[in-house]
Scaffold this motif. Structure first.
Motif, PDB file in Angstrom:
ATOM      1  N   ILE A   1       0.827  -1.203   0.000  1.00  0.00           N
ATOM      2  CA  ILE A   1       0.000   0.000   0.000  1.00  0.00           C
ATOM      3  C   ILE A   1       0.865   1.258   0.000  1.00  0.00           C
ATOM      4  O   ILE A   1       0.653   2.187  -0.792  1.00  0.00           O
TER       5      ILE A   1
ATOM      6  N   THR B   1      -2.941  -4.290   7.660  1.00  0.00           N
ATOM      7  CA  THR B   1      -1.644  -3.621   7.654  1.00  0.00           C
ATOM      8  C   THR B   1      -1.004  -3.747   9.038  1.00  0.00           C
ATOM      9  O   THR B   1      -1.651  -4.179  10.003  1.00  0.00           O
TER      10      THR B   1
ATOM     11  N   ILE C   1      -4.895   2.947  -2.354  1.00  0.00           N
ATOM     12  CA  ILE C   1      -3.748   3.284  -3.204  1.00  0.00           C
ATOM     13  C   ILE C   1      -4.104   4.338  -4.246  1.00  0.00           C
ATOM     14  O   ILE C   1      -3.420   5.350  -4.380  1.00  0.00           O
TER      15      ILE C   1
ATOM     16  N   SER D   1       1.175   3.765  -3.269  1.00  0.00           N
ATOM     17  CA  SER D   1       0.573   5.087  -3.096  1.00  0.00           C
ATOM     18  C   SER D   1       1.624   6.188  -3.160  1.00  0.00           C
ATOM     19  O   SER D   1       1.366   7.282  -3.689  1.00  0.00           O
TER      20      SER D   1
ATOM     21  N   SER E   1       1.254   7.012   4.651  1.00  0.00           N
ATOM     22  CA  SER E   1       0.528   5.814   4.226  1.00  0.00           C
ATOM     23  C   SER E   1       0.813   4.643   5.160  1.00  0.00           C
ATOM     24  O   SER E   1      -0.089   3.863   5.481  1.00  0.00           O
TER      25      SER E   1
ATOM     26  N   TYR F   1      -7.287  -3.276  -1.686  1.00  0.00           N
ATOM     27  CA  TYR F   1      -6.253  -2.256  -1.527  1.00  0.00           C
ATOM     28  C   TYR F   1      -6.418  -1.082  -2.486  1.00  0.00           C
ATOM     29  O   TYR F   1      -5.799  -0.032  -2.281  1.00  0.00           O
TER      30      TYR F   1
END
Length: 277
Positions: free
Chosen positions: A77, A224, A143, A81, A206, A139
């Protein structure tokens, strides 16, 4: 060098040393607590490591703390991102600086307005939008929105205005280069220090993002690392603070690595700017 200048330099070094210690101290406390037992942590602050690191690690494993899975999910992620945010924000900033088109100032004012709007305001609407698109527990919603990063665009525009010269792309156009090639070959290398700086902020933001993944992700296999850490809740009789601090320590390690990798580019850019000046 007279005595006054010497004393000023010493004071500056002392002040910088104090600031450095103040910045490092919280990280050191977390690392130390990761090696202490719950009883020792409750007794008070300590700057000396304990001997409970192995026990705290075993507690994490017993709680099925999937450290490697959390690292993988968070890295996917954060890396994706960050790349999207940096690339498209640099492109947008270049467009605002290099091209004089109608509505440019209004567009930039809109971007500044978005910087001032807290992301929490749009959470409910964003959740409903993601739900209607059947992208929950995915996800992509974590993202793809990074493409539109108003704060990064603002920073890049301010930086690009200080280094951009129209003669650079004009010369490339005379040689037959297209706009995309000019952006990739000329503009992006010039923006390396700014990109390195914002990459650190984007990656950290992030990586530490907890609330939005908590809202959108339901499958524990896709959790996460911050989400896994909040699962380190213990039973009603004992709270394993040491294992919690160990989980936090493991979560900040990639952030430090990210900083050490990119900091040299920031320093190089500052040095180059000082030489040009």
């Amino acid at each position: 060098m007279d005595k006054a200048d010497k004393y000023k330099r010493i004071l500056i070094y002392v002040f910088m040393a104090i600031l450095t210690l103040m910045s490092i101290f919280p990280f050191w406390v977390v690392l130390v607590n990761a090696t202490r037992s719950a009883e020792q942590i409750q007794q008070g602050l300590s700057i000396f490591p304990g001997s409970n690191l192995g026990y705290n690690w075993n507690v994490l494993m017993e709680k099925q703390f999937d450290i490697f899975g959390g690292f993988k999910n968070s890295f996917i992620i954060s890396a994706c991102s960050t790349v999207l945010s940096i690339y498209f924000s640099a492109m947008a900033a270049y467009g605002l600086v290099a091209y004089k088109f109608k509505g440019r100032k209004i567009l930039y004012a809109g971007i500044l307005g978005l910087v001032m709007i807290p992301t929490q305001i749009s959470m409910i609407g964003f959740y409903q939008f993601v739900s209607k698109m059947n992208l929950l527990n995915n996800y992509i919603p974590l993202i793809l929105p990074a493409i539109a990063s108003p704060a990064t665009i603002f920073f890049f525009k301010q930086y690009l205005e200080t280094i951009y010269h129209p003669d650079l792309p004009d010369s490339a156009r005379l040689d037959g280069a297209g706009e995309i090639k000019i952006f990739h070959r000329i503009i992006l290398p010039l923006m390396t220090p700014a990109m390195a700086t914002m990459s650190i902020f984007a990656f950290v933001s992030s990586w530490n993002n907890f609330l939005m993944p908590l809202i959108l992700i339901n499958d524990t296999d896709k959790y996460t690392l911050p989400m896994l850490i909040q699962l380190l809740k213990t039973d009603m009789y004992r709270t394993e603070f040491g294992s919690m601090y160990l989980g936090i320590s493991l979560s900040i390690a990639p952030l430090l690595i990210m900083y050490f990798i990119l900091s040299k580019y920031i320093i190089r850019g500052v040095t180059a700017g000082g030489i040009k000046g």
